[in-house]
Design a protein around this motif. Structure first.
Motif, PDB file in Angstrom:
ATOM      1  N   ARG A 102       0.824  -1.204   0.000  1.00 30.78           N
ATOM      2  CA  ARG A 102       0.000   0.000   0.000  1.00 30.78           C
ATOM      3  C   ARG A 102       0.859   1.255   0.000  1.00 30.78           C
ATOM      4  O   ARG A 102       1.685   1.441   0.895  1.00 30.78           O
ATOM      5  CB  ARG A 102      -0.886   0.039   1.253  1.00 30.78           C
ATOM      6  CG  ARG A 102      -1.885  -1.097   1.308  1.00 30.78           C
ATOM      7  CD  ARG A 102      -2.831  -0.914   2.473  1.00 30.78           C
ATOM      8  NE  ARG A 102      -3.478  -2.174   2.795  1.00 30.78           N
ATOM      9  CZ  ARG A 102      -3.803  -2.565   4.016  1.00 30.78           C
ATOM     10  NH1 ARG A 102      -3.548  -1.780   5.048  1.00 30.78           N
ATOM     11  NH2 ARG A 102      -4.390  -3.717   4.223  1.00 30.78           N
ATOM     12  N   ALA A 103       0.644   2.074  -0.999  1.00 33.60           N
ATOM     13  CA  ALA A 103       1.267   3.406  -1.102  1.00 33.60           C
ATOM     14  C   ALA A 103       2.765   3.359  -0.770  1.00 33.60           C
ATOM     15  O   ALA A 103       3.276   4.168   0.000  1.00 33.60           O
ATOM     16  CB  ALA A 103       0.545   4.392  -0.199  1.00 33.60           C
ATOM     17  N   ARG A 152       6.703   3.713  -0.977  1.00 32.35           N
ATOM     18  CA  ARG A 152       7.614   4.709  -1.540  1.00 32.35           C
ATOM     19  C   ARG A 152       9.032   4.427  -1.061  1.00 32.35           C
ATOM     20  O   ARG A 152       9.252   4.039   0.074  1.00 32.35           O
ATOM     21  CB  ARG A 152       7.177   6.085  -1.054  1.00 32.35           C
ATOM     22  CG  ARG A 152       8.097   7.185  -1.509  1.00 32.35           C
ATOM     23  CD  ARG A 152       7.594   8.505  -0.990  1.00 32.35           C
ATOM     24  NE  ARG A 152       7.129   9.325  -2.082  1.00 32.35           N
ATOM     25  CZ  ARG A 152       6.905  10.616  -1.966  1.00 32.35           C
ATOM     26  NH1 ARG A 152       7.042  11.214  -0.816  1.00 32.35           N
ATOM     27  NH2 ARG A 152       6.512  11.312  -3.012  1.00 32.35           N
ATOM     28  N   SER A 195      13.009   9.634  -6.121  1.00 39.31           N
ATOM     29  CA  SER A 195      12.009   8.640  -5.717  1.00 39.31           C
ATOM     30  C   SER A 195      12.047   7.486  -6.713  1.00 39.31           C
ATOM     31  O   SER A 195      11.639   7.605  -7.858  1.00 39.31           O
ATOM     32  CB  SER A 195      10.626   9.270  -5.569  1.00 39.31           C
ATOM     33  OG  SER A 195      10.040   9.519  -6.785  1.00 39.31           O
ATOM     34  N   ASP A 244       7.321   5.016  -6.144  1.00 39.45           N
ATOM     35  CA  ASP A 244       6.442   6.078  -5.670  1.00 39.45           C
ATOM     36  C   ASP A 244       4.983   5.646  -5.686  1.00 39.45           C
ATOM     37  O   ASP A 244       4.438   5.326  -6.736  1.00 39.45           O
ATOM     38  CB  ASP A 244       6.640   7.317  -6.549  1.00 39.45           C
ATOM     39  CG  ASP A 244       6.269   8.588  -5.803  1.00 39.45           C
ATOM     40  OD1 ASP A 244       5.887   8.482  -4.621  1.00 39.45           O
ATOM     41  OD2 ASP A 244       6.368   9.662  -6.399  1.00 39.45           O
ATOM     42  N   ASN A 245       4.373   5.626  -4.515  1.00 40.86           N
ATOM     43  CA  ASN A 245       2.935   5.381  -4.389  1.00 40.86           C
ATOM     44  C   ASN A 245       2.502   4.099  -5.102  1.00 40.86           C
ATOM     45  O   ASN A 245       1.511   4.083  -5.821  1.00 40.86           O
ATOM     46  CB  ASN A 245       2.170   6.597  -4.961  1.00 40.86           C
ATOM     47  CG  ASN A 245       0.727   6.573  -4.497  1.00 40.86           C
ATOM     48  OD1 ASN A 245       0.422   6.045  -3.426  1.00 40.86           O
ATOM     49  ND2 ASN A 245      -0.162   7.109  -5.309  1.00 40.86           N
ATOM     50  N   VAL A 246       3.257   3.036  -4.881  1.00 39.35           N
ATOM     51  CA  VAL A 246       2.907   1.753  -5.502  1.00 39.35           C
ATOM     52  C   VAL A 246       1.999   0.945  -4.575  1.00 39.35           C
ATOM     53  O   VAL A 246       2.309   0.759  -3.403  1.00 39.35           O
ATOM     54  CB  VAL A 246       4.176   0.938  -5.855  1.00 39.35           C
ATOM     55  CG1 VAL A 246       3.835  -0.514  -6.166  1.00 39.35           C
ATOM     56  CG2 VAL A 246       4.894   1.569  -7.044  1.00 39.35           C
ATOM     57  N   SER A 247       0.866   0.513  -5.118  1.00 36.16           N
ATOM     58  CA  SER A 247      -0.049  -0.362  -4.384  1.00 36.16           C
ATOM     59  C   SER A 247      -0.365  -1.556  -5.270  1.00 36.16           C
ATOM     60  O   SER A 247      -0.623  -1.383  -6.456  1.00 36.16           O
ATOM     61  CB  SER A 247      -1.365   0.365  -4.059  1.00 36.16           C
ATOM     62  OG  SER A 247      -1.115   1.465  -3.218  1.00 36.16           O
ATOM     63  N   ARG A 294      11.889   0.561   3.416  1.00 29.46           N
ATOM     64  CA  ARG A 294      11.047   1.458   2.627  1.00 29.46           C
ATOM     65  C   ARG A 294      11.043   2.833   3.265  1.00 29.46           C
ATOM     66  O   ARG A 294      11.336   2.971   4.456  1.00 29.46           O
ATOM     67  CB  ARG A 294       9.630   0.905   2.539  1.00 29.46           C
ATOM     68  CG  ARG A 294       8.971   0.661   3.899  1.00 29.46           C
ATOM     69  CD  ARG A 294       7.675  -0.127   3.729  1.00 29.46           C
ATOM     70  NE  ARG A 294       6.948  -0.264   4.979  1.00 29.46           N
ATOM     71  CZ  ARG A 294       7.072  -1.280   5.823  1.00 29.46           C
ATOM     72  NH1 ARG A 294       7.954  -2.231   5.573  1.00 29.46           N
ATOM     73  NH2 ARG A 294       6.353  -1.333   6.928  1.00 29.46           N
ATOM     74  N   GLY A 333       4.811   3.807   3.382  1.00 24.89           N
ATOM     75  CA  GLY A 333       3.877   2.807   2.874  1.00 24.89           C
ATOM     76  C   GLY A 333       3.898   1.533   3.708  1.00 24.89           C
ATOM     77  O   GLY A 333       4.631   1.438   4.694  1.00 24.89           O
ATOM     78  N   GLU A 350       6.554   4.356 -10.794  1.00 23.60           N
ATOM     79  CA  GLU A 350       5.108   4.233 -10.604  1.00 23.60           C
ATOM     80  C   GLU A 350       4.533   3.123 -11.474  1.00 23.60           C
ATOM     81  O   GLU A 350       5.060   2.840 -12.552  1.00 23.60           O
ATOM     82  CB  GLU A 350       4.407   5.549 -10.984  1.00 23.60           C
ATOM     83  CG  GLU A 350       4.754   6.672 -10.046  1.00 23.60           C
ATOM     84  CD  GLU A 350       4.105   7.987 -10.444  1.00 23.60           C
ATOM     85  OE1 GLU A 350       3.967   8.843  -9.573  1.00 23.60           O
ATOM     86  OE2 GLU A 350       3.753   8.160 -11.624  1.00 23.60           O
ATOM     87  N   TRP A 405      -4.343   9.212 -11.721  1.00 26.07           N
ATOM     88  CA  TRP A 405      -4.762   8.111 -10.855  1.00 26.07           C
ATOM     89  C   TRP A 405      -5.155   6.932 -11.749  1.00 26.07           C
ATOM     90  O   TRP A 405      -5.366   7.102 -12.955  1.00 26.07           O
ATOM     91  CB  TRP A 405      -5.924   8.546  -9.959  1.00 26.07           C
ATOM     92  CG  TRP A 405      -7.102   9.021 -10.753  1.00 26.07           C
ATOM     93  CD1 TRP A 405      -8.174   8.289 -11.168  1.00 26.07           C
ATOM     94  CD2 TRP A 405      -7.303  10.356 -11.269  1.00 26.07           C
ATOM     95  NE1 TRP A 405      -9.017   9.060 -11.910  1.00 26.07           N
ATOM     96  CE2 TRP A 405      -8.531  10.329 -11.989  1.00 26.07           C
ATOM     97  CE3 TRP A 405      -6.589  11.551 -11.197  1.00 26.07           C
ATOM     98  CZ2 TRP A 405      -9.034  11.456 -12.630  1.00 26.07           C
ATOM     99  CZ3 TRP A 405      -7.105  12.669 -11.843  1.00 26.07           C
ATOM    100  CH2 TRP A 405      -8.316  12.623 -12.544  1.00 26.07           C
TER     101      TRP A 405
END
Ligand code: ATP
Ligand code: MG
Length: 327
Positions: free
Chosen positions: A9-10, A12, A23, A26-29, A61, A64, A229, A304
């Protein structure tokens, strides 16, 4: 209740370079169900190994969460913690590209294979039995237990690497380019072996590779990364037959009809090479500088994930325009 094998979840990860931070992830879910194989593709520097190493507990990490079989991985700060955990009962194991570097040159193959079980407190007889079983399972003679890594070929060592990853019955195995350092003649055998063992053990697998044909063959779902991403994620048949994100399209176009086991590398064809971005305030889509569909809105905010007509999730402000351009 069954938990997903993996939930990210999210996530980074920042790397310091000089006086700025890059980065790399970044914001990987993402989520993997038990027994599922997820392919991870993207050109060199897109953050695939960084993501894989964080999940395998080899790298801390920056932000996240990572959940393995319903249990949150702790956030460690010292790299020694990671190495220790990865060697012992960590529920995620890894198969590396460089099978030589991943084995201790001073230990026999038998000792290397038995190590995780020994640390888990298994009895000597159990360990010997498991080592023999796994050597045979990966196509090596039982006598290979007495050999040292330098006495084996690259293909044989990677067989040991696979046995070592699976011997402790992990919930998830992360494979990072497991065949790209091997002779083309043995690549297909190793891929087949991985697939058979993964299925028979029911282990979830994150499979990182440059060879798209191999990913398509092995992975039910595929994630495409670009500069840290995920830009597209979905069922492999949909993603490979109707690639939607402009980057996925470029990636696939650069790989027309590769054969499984071919050594075509993304980096040589998907120029210009991407580099992790300095961390700055608000920013738009990372693919904008290379995107044929870009407009001013793309540079204002990050996109998104939205559902495409093909059924994949696509991070693109211009999704409908891109899809319409196909008609
Ligand atoms: N230890 C590190 N220190 C600083 N930067 C790093 C470090 N490790 C990775 N990076 C940077 O993070 C980014 C992502 O690297 P990573 O190795 O995860 O990419 P990759 O997708 O696995 O590439 P490849 O396909 O070449 O293996 C790159 O820009 C890389 O330079
Ligand atoms: Mg890598």
């Amino acid at each position: 209740m069954t938990h997903p094998a993996l939930e990210v979840r999210a996530l980074r990860r920042l790397f310091r370079q000089g006086d700025q931070y890059l980065s790399a992830v970044d914001n990987v879910s993402l989520t993997l169900q038990p027994g599922e194989v997820l392919g991870l593709v993207g050109e060199s520097g897109s953050g695939k190994s960084t993501l894989g190493r964080i999940i395998a507990g080899l790298l801390p990490r920056s932000a996240g969460e990572v959940w393995v079989d319903g249990v949150a991985l702790p956030q460690h700060s010292r790299s020694g913690d990671f190495r220790r955990r990865a060697r012992t009962g960590h529920p995620v194991q890894m198969v590396f590209q460089d099978s030589y570097a991943s084995l201790n040159p001073r230990l026999t193959i038998g000792e290397s294979l038995g190590e995780p079980l020994m640390i888990q407190g298994a009895r000597r007889a159990e360990i010997e039995q498991a080592v023999e079983y796994w050597l045979t399972r990966v196509g090596l003679p039982a006598e290979a237990a007495e050999r040292y890594p330098h006495e084996m070929s690259g293909g044989q060592r990677q067989r040991v690497g696979i046995a070592r990853a699976f011997i402790s019955k992990p919930k998830l195995v992360v494979c990072d380019e497991p065949v790209s350092a091997l002779d083309v003649s043995v690549q297909a055998q190793i891929i087949q072996l991985l697939r058979d063992i993964q299925r028979e053990q029911g282990t979830a697998m994150l499979f990182i590779a440059h060879d798209l044909a191999v990913v398509r063959y092995l992975a039910a779902r595929t994630a495409v990364m670009y500069l840290g991403e995920i830009v597209e994620l979905g069922d492999s048949p949909a993603l490979f037959s109707v690639p939607t994100h402009p980057y996925t399209r470029q990636l696939l176009a650069a790989h027309l009809e590769p054969e499984p086991g071919s050594s075509a590398a993304l980096d040589t064809v998907a120029a210009p090479a991407a580099r992790a971005l300095p961390l700055s305030g608000d920013r738009g889509c990372r693919f904008a500088p290379r995107c044929p569909f870009v407009d001013t809105g793309c540079r204002r905010a990050p996109p998104w994930l939205q559902l495409s007509k093909a059924g994949t999730e696509v991070a693109c402000h211009r999704l409908r325009v891109v899809e319409a351009a196909d008609c």
